[in-house]
Design a protein around this motif. Structure first.
Motif, PDB file in Angstrom:
ATOM      1  N   THR A   4      19.371  19.736  -3.277  1.00 10.70           N
ATOM      2  CA  THR A   4      19.101  18.325  -3.575  1.00 10.70           C
ATOM      3  C   THR A   4      17.602  18.058  -3.488  1.00 10.70           C
ATOM      4  OG1 THR A   4      21.248  17.697  -2.672  1.00 10.70           O
ATOM      5  CG2 THR A   4      19.619  15.956  -2.932  1.00 10.70           C
ATOM      6  N   VAL A   5      17.079  17.400  -4.513  1.00 15.11           N
ATOM      7  CA  VAL A   5      15.653  17.121  -4.609  1.00 15.11           C
ATOM      8  C   VAL A   5      15.461  15.615  -4.759  1.00 15.11           C
ATOM      9  CG1 VAL A   5      13.570  17.470  -6.002  1.00 15.11           C
ATOM     10  CG2 VAL A   5      15.171  19.356  -5.647  1.00 15.11           C
ATOM     11  N   ALA A   6      14.445  15.082  -4.103  1.00 16.47           N
ATOM     12  CA  ALA A   6      14.061  13.686  -4.312  1.00 16.47           C
ATOM     13  C   ALA A   6      13.126  13.638  -5.512  1.00 16.47           C
ATOM     14  CB  ALA A   6      13.386  13.124  -3.069  1.00 16.47           C
ATOM     15  N   PHE A   7      13.651  13.207  -6.664  1.00 18.67           N
ATOM     16  CA  PHE A   7      12.802  13.182  -7.862  1.00 18.67           C
ATOM     17  C   PHE A   7      11.975  11.906  -7.944  1.00 18.67           C
ATOM     18  CE2 PHE A   7      16.806  11.300  -9.381  1.00 18.67           C
ATOM     19  CZ  PHE A   7      16.359  10.158 -10.031  1.00 18.67           C
ATOM     20  N   MET A   8      12.307  10.928  -7.069  1.00 17.06           N
ATOM     21  CA  MET A   8      11.537   9.693  -7.045  1.00 17.06           C
ATOM     22  C   MET A   8      11.486   9.159  -5.631  1.00 17.06           C
ATOM     23  SD  MET A   8      12.140   6.160  -9.154  1.00 17.06           S
ATOM     24  CE  MET A   8      10.970   4.810  -8.979  1.00 17.06           C
ATOM     25  N   VAL A   9      10.314   8.684  -5.221  1.00 15.34           N
ATOM     26  CA  VAL A   9      10.139   8.059  -3.910  1.00 15.34           C
ATOM     27  C   VAL A   9       9.413   6.740  -4.123  1.00 15.34           C
ATOM     28  CG1 VAL A   9       9.157   8.253  -1.597  1.00 15.34           C
ATOM     29  CG2 VAL A   9      10.024  10.300  -2.754  1.00 15.34           C
ATOM     30  N   GLY A  10       9.950   5.681  -3.521  1.00 10.08           N
ATOM     31  CA  GLY A  10       9.292   4.378  -3.562  1.00 10.08           C
ATOM     32  C   GLY A  10       8.866   3.960  -2.173  1.00 10.08           C
ATOM     33  N   LEU A  11       7.695   3.338  -2.075  1.00  7.37           N
ATOM     34  CA  LEU A  11       7.173   2.888  -0.785  1.00  7.37           C
ATOM     35  C   LEU A  11       6.498   1.537  -0.982  1.00  7.37           C
ATOM     36  CD1 LEU A  11       6.558   3.604   2.245  1.00  7.37           C
ATOM     37  CD2 LEU A  11       4.347   4.447   1.425  1.00  7.37           C
ATOM     38  N   ALA A  12       6.944   0.544  -0.231  1.00  8.97           N
ATOM     39  CA  ALA A  12       6.332  -0.780  -0.281  1.00  8.97           C
ATOM     40  C   ALA A  12       5.632  -1.075   1.032  1.00  8.97           C
ATOM     41  CB  ALA A  12       7.379  -1.854  -0.574  1.00  8.97           C
ATOM     42  N   THR A  13       4.518  -1.767   0.954  1.00  9.49           N
ATOM     43  CA  THR A  13       3.785  -2.230   2.129  1.00  9.49           C
ATOM     44  C   THR A  13       3.396  -3.683   1.904  1.00  9.49           C
ATOM     45  OG1 THR A  13       1.747  -1.302   1.169  1.00  9.49           O
ATOM     46  CG2 THR A  13       2.893   0.030   2.824  1.00  9.49           C
ATOM     47  N   LEU A  14       3.156  -4.400   2.997  1.00  7.91           N
ATOM     48  CA  LEU A  14       2.733  -5.797   2.911  1.00  7.91           C
ATOM     49  C   LEU A  14       1.218  -5.851   3.022  1.00  7.91           C
ATOM     50  CD1 LEU A  14       5.428  -7.454   5.216  1.00  7.91           C
ATOM     51  CD2 LEU A  14       5.491  -7.096   2.743  1.00  7.91           C
ATOM     52  N   GLU A  15       0.587  -6.382   1.989  1.00  2.98           N
ATOM     53  CA  GLU A  15      -0.871  -6.411   1.938  1.00  2.98           C
ATOM     54  C   GLU A  15      -1.319  -7.797   1.482  1.00  2.98           C
ATOM     55  OE1 GLU A  15      -2.444  -3.179  -0.320  1.00  2.98           O
ATOM     56  OE2 GLU A  15      -1.209  -1.673   0.691  1.00  2.98           O
ATOM     57  N   GLY A  16      -2.022  -8.483   2.352  1.00  5.53           N
ATOM     58  CA  GLY A  16      -2.541  -9.790   1.987  1.00  5.53           C
ATOM     59  C   GLY A  16      -1.474 -10.800   1.621  1.00  5.53           C
ATOM     60  N   GLY A  17      -0.340 -10.734   2.281  1.00 12.80           N
ATOM     61  CA  GLY A  17       0.727 -11.676   1.994  1.00 12.80           C
ATOM     62  C   GLY A  17       1.523 -11.346   0.757  1.00 12.80           C
ATOM     63  N   GLN A  18       1.234 -10.219   0.122  1.00 12.42           N
ATOM     64  CA  GLN A  18       1.974  -9.791  -1.051  1.00 12.42           C
ATOM     65  C   GLN A  18       2.573  -8.420  -0.810  1.00 12.42           C
ATOM     66  OE1 GLN A  18      -1.401 -10.242  -3.793  1.00 12.42           O
ATOM     67  NE2 GLN A  18      -0.298 -11.907  -4.785  1.00 12.42           N
ATOM     68  N   VAL A  19       3.453  -8.014  -1.707  1.00 10.19           N
ATOM     69  CA  VAL A  19       4.110  -6.713  -1.585  1.00 10.19           C
ATOM     70  C   VAL A  19       3.440  -5.745  -2.543  1.00 10.19           C
ATOM     71  CG1 VAL A  19       6.253  -5.421  -1.904  1.00 10.19           C
ATOM     72  CG2 VAL A  19       6.316  -7.712  -0.895  1.00 10.19           C
TER      73      VAL A  19
END
Length: 416
Positions: A139-154
């Protein structure tokens, strides 16, 4: 699909270009002085076509014409991203706080999420799309998503492999981004996403990522709603807590086939839908912290389990926080919750509050309450008669029998 086409498909999956049109795989690797006849390949191709797929009697669909194949650079443009490596697309965007997600906007993501994390932590919301849901070495992760909060926005970053050869670049890019996070948030990530990324790093001979705090929201949701909801899938959480009804969503279970269709035939339509699915998953994660913090504060108002909320508070914020929550919702507690609260009061010597709870439960024949009252009257009040009355209602057993015999002896001695 003939053998020649299958070999070309494998080359594309590995990140290599197939041989030029008109040349077979054998011709591409044969010395110039020894042109391949193609007779053996033709015979194998005919046999495979007669066999079909796995004995079904059907042949595989032919690949689309070369004009329909979406190359990685074109895929990056379609996703409003960029090709940062030969086989790796990155989509990097800022999503405004006014963006609607269900009945909320992303402004909710800025609200306090205590006790899950503190406002001064650098939180990263992570989700993967993989070639299978069972895990394992293949099994391979073909996609990774990462969100962070920066300046009140995503800020949302997504890395998408366009061939297996892009895995090393994907892991390197993800690990570099994770260095800026000291708390990760996922949904079932402790069991699936993070162990998978760890194993893929090791297979790529990369160092393990540094240990960070991790909140996996699957477990809090189970504690709060496992008794009431049909399941605790993220889709269910979105519908019931966030008011999100996804339209035209590609289920996560179909993501592996969407990626394989791109590898095999260069078709990107479903793969683009996978990117949107991953986006929705991660935006939901950014809202779940404040949403579940509200549930913990008022579990009854949100139709959640008070006992489940107390267990979470005990684990995240200590026994005193759990006791306060139980005290504030005493009228809504089940028998196990009342017993838990009474035990906390007993530890603090607050028998004036614990005894009425035990007495109400003892009337219902709750064994722990009967035993607690027998102990209380024996050791605290030294009232052998009342202690004996409760001990006689206990179910037989070595401990109950021993207490009963001791109390009878003390009662007889006191009445002589």
């Amino acid at each position: 699909m003939g053998l020649h086409d299958r070999l070309n498909t494998l080359r594309r999956q590995a990140g290599s270009d197939p041989p030029a049109p008109g040349r077979t795989s054998a011709e591409a690797h044969a010395p110039a002085s020894e042109p391949a006849s193609g007779n053996v390949l033709d015979e194998i191709r005919a046999r495979l076509d007669r066999m079909g797929v796995a004995g079904t009697g059907r042949t595989r669909a032919n690949p689309p014409p070369s004009s329909a194949v979406v190359r990685p650079d074109e895929l990056a443009k379609r996703l409003n991203g960029e090709l940062i490596d030969e086989h790796l697309v990155r989509v990097d965007r800022i999503i405004a706080a006014s963006h609607a997600h269900g009945r909320h906007t992303l402004e909710l993501a800025r609200e306090p999420a205590s006790p899950f994390w503190s406002s001064d932590q650098r939180v990263g919301f992570i989700d993967t799309e993989t070639t299978g849901l069972a895990g394992g070495a293949g099994t391979v992760a073909f996609m990774v998503g990462l969100a962070t909060l920066e300046g009140g926005q995503v800020r949302l970053r997504q890395w998408l492999m366009t061939a297996f050869a892009g895995e090393g670049a994907l892991l390197a890019a993800v690990d570099a981004a994770l260095c800026d996070c000291d708390h990760l948030v996922s949904y079932n990530g402790k069991t699936f996403d993070l162990p998978l990324l760890r194993d893929r790093r090791r297979m790529q001979r990369r160092p393990d990522a540094p240990e960070t705090a991790h909140t996996d929201f699957l477990h809090p949701v189970r504690s709060l709603y496992g008794h009431a909801w049909p399941d605790c899938r993220l889709r269910t959480v979105e519908e019931r807590l966030l008011g999100l009804d996804r339209q035209d969503d590609l289920p996560g279970s179909e993501a592996p086939w969407a990626w394989k269709a791109y590898l095999s035939f260069g078709r990107s339509e479903d793969l683009e839908r996978v990117v949107q699915h991953n986006t929705d998953d991660i935006l939901s994660l950014t809202l779940l912290g404040p949403a579940l913090a509200s549930v913990l504060a008022q579990p009854v108002a949100h139709e959640a389990s008070v006992e489940g909320a107390a267990r979470l508070m005990e684990r995240l914020d200590g026994p005193a926080a759990a006791r306060r929550l139980l005290e504030g919702h005493q009228k809504s507690l089940s028998a196990p919750g009342l017993l838990w609260l009474a035990r906390e009061w007993r530890r603090e010597g607050r028998y004036d509050q614990a005894v009425p709870v035990w007495e109400s439960l003892a009337e219902r024949g709750v064994q722990e309450a009967l035993e607690a009252l027998a102990k209380y009257h024996e050791h605290q009040r030294r009232d052998w008669e009342r202690a004996l009355r409760y001990a006689e209602q206990l179910e037989p057993g070595p401990r109950a029998d021993g207490r009963l015999e001791r109390l009878r002896m003390r009662h007889e001695a006191a009445t002589r």
